[in-house]
Each structure stands twice: as C-alpha cells, then as structure tokens.
Design a protein around this motif. Sequence first.
Motif, PDB file in Angstrom:
ATOM      1  N   GLY A   9      -0.343   1.472   3.871  1.00 12.82           N
ATOM      2  CA  GLY A   9       0.540   1.310   5.019  1.00 12.82           C
ATOM      3  C   GLY A   9       0.150   2.261   6.138  1.00 12.82           C
ATOM      4  N   PRO A  10       0.768   2.107   7.298  1.00  9.09           N
ATOM      5  CA  PRO A  10       0.381   2.919   8.469  1.00  9.09           C
ATOM      6  C   PRO A  10       0.592   4.420   8.292  1.00  9.09           C
ATOM      7  CG  PRO A  10       2.368   1.623   8.912  1.00  9.09           C
ATOM      8  CD  PRO A  10       1.805   1.114   7.640  1.00  9.09           C
ATOM      9  N   ARG A  11       1.496   4.829   7.404  1.00  5.68           N
ATOM     10  CA  ARG A  11       1.762   6.255   7.194  1.00  5.68           C
ATOM     11  C   ARG A  11       1.261   6.750   5.837  1.00  5.68           C
ATOM     12  NH1 ARG A  11       7.894   7.093   9.722  1.00  5.68           N
ATOM     13  NH2 ARG A  11       7.371   6.368  11.846  1.00  5.68           N
ATOM     14  N   ALA A  12       0.320   6.032   5.259  1.00  4.66           N
ATOM     15  CA  ALA A  12      -0.257   6.461   3.978  1.00  4.66           C
ATOM     16  C   ALA A  12      -1.032   7.760   4.169  1.00  4.66           C
ATOM     17  CB  ALA A  12      -1.177   5.376   3.429  1.00  4.66           C
ATOM     18  N   ASN A  13      -1.109   8.535   3.097  1.00  2.78           N
ATOM     19  CA  ASN A  13      -1.799   9.831   3.127  1.00  2.78           C
ATOM     20  C   ASN A  13      -3.144   9.694   2.417  1.00  2.78           C
ATOM     21  OD1 ASN A  13      -2.506  12.514   3.199  1.00  2.78           O
ATOM     22  ND2 ASN A  13      -1.035  13.163   1.653  1.00  2.78           N
ATOM     23  N   HIS A  14      -4.233   9.783   3.168  1.00  2.00           N
ATOM     24  CA  HIS A  14      -5.590   9.661   2.631  1.00  2.00           C
ATOM     25  C   HIS A  14      -6.254  11.034   2.603  1.00  2.00           C
ATOM     26  CE1 HIS A  14      -5.519   5.223   3.414  1.00  2.00           C
ATOM     27  NE2 HIS A  14      -4.793   5.595   4.450  1.00  2.00           N
ATOM     28  N   GLN A  15      -6.683  11.451   1.413  1.00  2.00           N
ATOM     29  CA  GLN A  15      -7.405  12.715   1.281  1.00  2.00           C
ATOM     30  C   GLN A  15      -8.657  12.480   0.442  1.00  2.00           C
ATOM     31  OE1 GLN A  15      -6.473  15.405   2.949  1.00  2.00           O
ATOM     32  NE2 GLN A  15      -4.562  14.487   3.697  1.00  2.00           N
ATOM     33  N   VAL A  16      -9.502  13.492   0.339  1.00  2.00           N
ATOM     34  CA  VAL A  16     -10.757  13.334  -0.394  1.00  2.00           C
ATOM     35  C   VAL A  16     -10.514  13.031  -1.866  1.00  2.00           C
ATOM     36  CG1 VAL A  16     -12.883  14.496  -1.151  1.00  2.00           C
ATOM     37  CG2 VAL A  16     -12.060  14.795   1.196  1.00  2.00           C
ATOM     38  N   THR A  17      -9.502  13.666  -2.453  1.00  3.16           N
ATOM     39  CA  THR A  17      -9.291  13.508  -3.901  1.00  3.16           C
ATOM     40  C   THR A  17      -7.911  12.961  -4.269  1.00  3.16           C
ATOM     41  OG1 THR A  17      -8.626  15.836  -4.079  1.00  3.16           O
ATOM     42  CG2 THR A  17     -10.942  15.300  -4.513  1.00  3.16           C
ATOM     43  N   PHE A  18      -7.149  12.465  -3.318  1.00  5.86           N
ATOM     44  CA  PHE A  18      -5.914  11.776  -3.674  1.00  5.86           C
ATOM     45  C   PHE A  18      -5.442  10.869  -2.552  1.00  5.86           C
ATOM     46  CE2 PHE A  18      -2.742  14.011  -1.166  1.00  5.86           C
ATOM     47  CZ  PHE A  18      -3.310  15.258  -0.940  1.00  5.86           C
ATOM     48  N   PHE A  19      -4.573   9.926  -2.938  1.00  5.02           N
ATOM     49  CA  PHE A  19      -4.003   8.951  -2.001  1.00  5.02           C
ATOM     50  C   PHE A  19      -2.522   8.789  -2.304  1.00  5.02           C
ATOM     51  CE2 PHE A  19      -2.499   4.544  -1.684  1.00  5.02           C
ATOM     52  CZ  PHE A  19      -2.576   4.363  -0.304  1.00  5.02           C
ATOM     53  N   ASN A  20      -1.710   8.778  -1.270  1.00  7.64           N
ATOM     54  CA  ASN A  20      -0.278   8.480  -1.406  1.00  7.64           C
ATOM     55  C   ASN A  20       0.068   7.325  -0.480  1.00  7.64           C
ATOM     56  OD1 ASN A  20      -0.103  11.933  -1.549  1.00  7.64           O
ATOM     57  ND2 ASN A  20       0.595  10.694  -3.266  1.00  7.64           N
ATOM     58  N   GLN A  21       0.637   6.282  -1.044  1.00  5.02           N
ATOM     59  CA  GLN A  21       1.026   5.120  -0.257  1.00  5.02           C
ATOM     60  C   GLN A  21       2.189   5.454   0.676  1.00  5.02           C
ATOM     61  OE1 GLN A  21       0.538   2.523   1.450  1.00  5.02           O
ATOM     62  NE2 GLN A  21       0.330   0.876  -0.082  1.00  5.02           N
ATOM     63  N   ASP A  22       2.255   4.740   1.771  1.00 10.28           N
ATOM     64  CA  ASP A  22       3.392   4.774   2.683  1.00 10.28           C
ATOM     65  C   ASP A  22       4.562   4.094   1.958  1.00 10.28           C
ATOM     66  OD1 ASP A  22       5.291   4.130   4.615  1.00 10.28           O
ATOM     67  OD2 ASP A  22       3.812   3.625   6.153  1.00 10.28           O
ATOM     68  N   VAL A  23       5.505   4.877   1.483  1.00 11.43           N
ATOM     69  CA  VAL A  23       6.587   4.355   0.637  1.00 11.43           C
ATOM     70  C   VAL A  23       7.440   3.336   1.374  1.00 11.43           C
ATOM     71  CG1 VAL A  23       8.644   4.943  -0.695  1.00 11.43           C
ATOM     72  CG2 VAL A  23       6.644   6.430  -0.792  1.00 11.43           C
ATOM     73  N   ASP A  24       7.765   3.603   2.640  1.00 12.33           N
ATOM     74  CA  ASP A  24       8.575   2.656   3.416  1.00 12.33           C
ATOM     75  C   ASP A  24       7.881   1.303   3.515  1.00 12.33           C
ATOM     76  OD1 ASP A  24      10.540   4.544   3.802  1.00 12.33           O
ATOM     77  OD2 ASP A  24       9.816   5.159   5.779  1.00 12.33           O
ATOM     78  N   TYR A  25       6.578   1.343   3.733  1.00 10.07           N
ATOM     79  CA  TYR A  25       5.788   0.103   3.826  1.00 10.07           C
ATOM     80  C   TYR A  25       5.815  -0.650   2.500  1.00 10.07           C
ATOM     81  CZ  TYR A  25       1.592  -2.834   4.327  1.00 10.07           C
ATOM     82  OH  TYR A  25       0.711  -3.890   4.360  1.00 10.07           O
ATOM     83  N   LEU A  26       5.589   0.066   1.399  1.00 10.64           N
ATOM     84  CA  LEU A  26       5.588  -0.564   0.076  1.00 10.64           C
ATOM     85  C   LEU A  26       6.939  -1.201  -0.238  1.00 10.64           C
ATOM     86  CD1 LEU A  26       4.561  -1.200  -2.751  1.00 10.64           C
ATOM     87  CD2 LEU A  26       5.040   1.174  -3.394  1.00 10.64           C
ATOM     88  N   VAL A  27       8.011  -0.487   0.024  1.00 13.96           N
ATOM     89  CA  VAL A  27       9.352  -1.007  -0.276  1.00 13.96           C
ATOM     90  C   VAL A  27       9.650  -2.251   0.549  1.00 13.96           C
ATOM     91  CG1 VAL A  27      11.823  -0.523  -0.108  1.00 13.96           C
ATOM     92  CG2 VAL A  27      10.283   1.209  -1.044  1.00 13.96           C
ATOM     93  N   LYS A  28       9.334  -2.194   1.840  1.00 21.31           N
ATOM     94  CA  LYS A  28       9.634  -3.315   2.731  1.00 21.31           C
ATOM     95  C   LYS A  28       8.831  -4.557   2.344  1.00 21.31           C
ATOM     96  CE  LYS A  28      10.323  -2.281   7.005  1.00 21.31           C
ATOM     97  NZ  LYS A  28      10.122  -1.889   8.433  1.00 21.31           N
ATOM     98  N   VAL A  29       7.519  -4.389   2.173  1.00 14.91           N
ATOM     99  CA  VAL A  29       6.673  -5.530   1.825  1.00 14.91           C
ATOM    100  C   VAL A  29       6.960  -6.004   0.404  1.00 14.91           C
ATOM    101  CG1 VAL A  29       4.299  -6.301   1.475  1.00 14.91           C
ATOM    102  CG2 VAL A  29       4.847  -4.852   3.431  1.00 14.91           C
ATOM    103  N   GLY A  30       7.123  -5.054  -0.518  1.00 12.68           N
ATOM    104  CA  GLY A  30       7.385  -5.411  -1.909  1.00 12.68           C
ATOM    105  C   GLY A  30       8.654  -6.225  -2.076  1.00 12.68           C
ATOM    106  N   ASN A  31       9.701  -5.859  -1.350  1.00  8.03           N
ATOM    107  CA  ASN A  31      10.963  -6.608  -1.430  1.00  8.03           C
ATOM    108  C   ASN A  31      10.796  -8.046  -0.944  1.00  8.03           C
ATOM    109  OD1 ASN A  31      12.476  -4.533  -2.530  1.00  8.03           O
ATOM    110  ND2 ASN A  31      13.220  -3.783  -0.556  1.00  8.03           N
ATOM    111  N   ILE A  32      10.037  -8.222   0.130  1.00  2.76           N
ATOM    112  CA  ILE A  32       9.811  -9.575   0.644  1.00  2.76           C
ATOM    113  C   ILE A  32       8.991 -10.397  -0.344  1.00  2.76           C
ATOM    114  CG2 ILE A  32       8.669 -10.921   2.459  1.00  2.76           C
ATOM    115  CD1 ILE A  32       9.383  -8.645   4.404  1.00  2.76           C
ATOM    116  N   LEU A  33       7.947  -9.787  -0.892  1.00  2.90           N
ATOM    117  CA  LEU A  33       7.097 -10.521  -1.836  1.00  2.90           C
ATOM    118  C   LEU A  33       7.878 -10.939  -3.078  1.00  2.90           C
ATOM    119  CD1 LEU A  33       3.766  -8.479  -1.636  1.00  2.90           C
ATOM    120  CD2 LEU A  33       4.350 -10.614  -0.479  1.00  2.90           C
ATOM    121  N   ARG A  34       8.809 -10.099  -3.493  1.00  2.00           N
ATOM    122  CA  ARG A  34       9.621 -10.429  -4.672  1.00  2.00           C
ATOM    123  C   ARG A  34      10.691 -11.466  -4.335  1.00  2.00           C
ATOM    124  NH1 ARG A  34      11.636  -5.832  -5.496  1.00  2.00           N
ATOM    125  NH2 ARG A  34      13.685  -6.219  -4.592  1.00  2.00           N
TER     126      ARG A  34
END
Length: 229
Positions: free
Chosen positions: A95-120
């Motif tokens: 998502g647009p606010r995801a955290n990208h680093q050399v050794t880890f990644f964190n998804q944009d939680v708001d993006y995941l929740v919003k898209v995930g709810n629609i897909l479900r």
Amino acid sequence: MKTKRNNKINEKRLRRIHQIWANVARIYAKATVQINRVVKSGPSQAARKAVIFKGEMDFISRCILDRKNIETGGQLFGYWTENGTPVILYAIGPGPRANHQVTFFNQDVDYLVKVGNILRNRYGLHHIGEWHSHHQLGLAKPSGHDSDNMTSVIKRRDLGEFLLCIGNCDNFSSSLNAFLCDSSECRSIAWDYVMADSPLRHVIDNDLGRLISKPLTVQARHKDPILNQ
C-alpha cells in the motif's frame, strides 16, 4: 427512486460476480487436471501444491522488480479446495504507506484492511497467504524470524494453514517460492501454474480503480522460463 437505482446496480454487480465465478470454476477445472496428474494420494499430499494464475505471478514480479534492493510485499487472496490446495486468484502489493527496508517489510495496514474487506465481502475471496521479497539478499526461503512469526500467528489465531511466499530478484528478473505453514513449521511446496490471467484481476482492478496500488514496472520478468512464454 434512488433505492430502485441502487437495487439495479446491485443486481447487475451480482450477475457479473456470478459470471466471474463461473469462469473461475471453468478455468480451475483445467488446473485440477494438471494437479491430479501429479497428486494421486490423499489430501495431505494435495496440500503440497499451490495453484496460481500466471497473471498474478506477473503482478508480483512487477512489484518485486520495482524495489530490487529493499524488501516489498503484499497479500494473497483466493480459497482452499476440499483437498487442501490453496488457489490464488488475486494478489495485492504494498500500500502507499507500506514500510520498505533492506531486511524487513511492513504492509500499510489501512490499505490491507480496506482492500481485504472489499475482496471478502464483494467477491467472496479469503486471505490465504502473504508474500514478501528478500530481493538480492541470497535467501530464497523464510528467515528464522519469518517462520517463527508465521507459526506463532497461525497458532494464536487458529488458522490451520497459511501460505508464505518469498521472492528474490537480480537486476533483470524475479522468482517466487511457496511455503505452506502451520503452527509448527513452514515447508516448501510446488507451484501449479494456470497459464492465464485470473478472471478476477481485470474486474477487481476496474471496480476498485485507484484504490489498488499498482507496480510501476511495466513488464514482468521471471527466472522460471515457463512464465516468460
């Protein structure tokens, strides 16, 4: 008047979704023939394969190649067959606010929740897995932290099984390895490709429009030559 119009829109959308799932069933029936050629034993063996449409592999490849030197990732949506085979029908990237680093990644939680709810709720898709890249780190499997975190979440949330896919790349192409995790371990499983676009990809992309974050890389490039056909 407005209610009547909304009802017509909903009926039209419902008919379209029914047609989509009819197409999914038809295409997956072909994939099942491929699976049965390899898997002839019980459900525990069938679960060692994961089905994915080529178009979704292309989407993930483009996401990975967007960031060749830092981690990126996303989620996998689809369903589990009766014999325990995961079928991926739609993948999302960061998502647009995801955290990208050399050794880890964190998804944009708001993006995941919003898209995930629609897909479900709108398309009946289940969140069946996660993917992230180890880019050029030379690690084509889950790290110790990845495995510990995944098995812990599965145990805590009583998920049974969950897919974890690890991507790698060089400056030209990417790869993606699948691992089936339960509450005790993550084990490598093979891919079974459906050489077509997912019937849901274009429909969902058109329906959700700008809500879906899309990779900037235009052309997918795979290390597996089968996927470059």
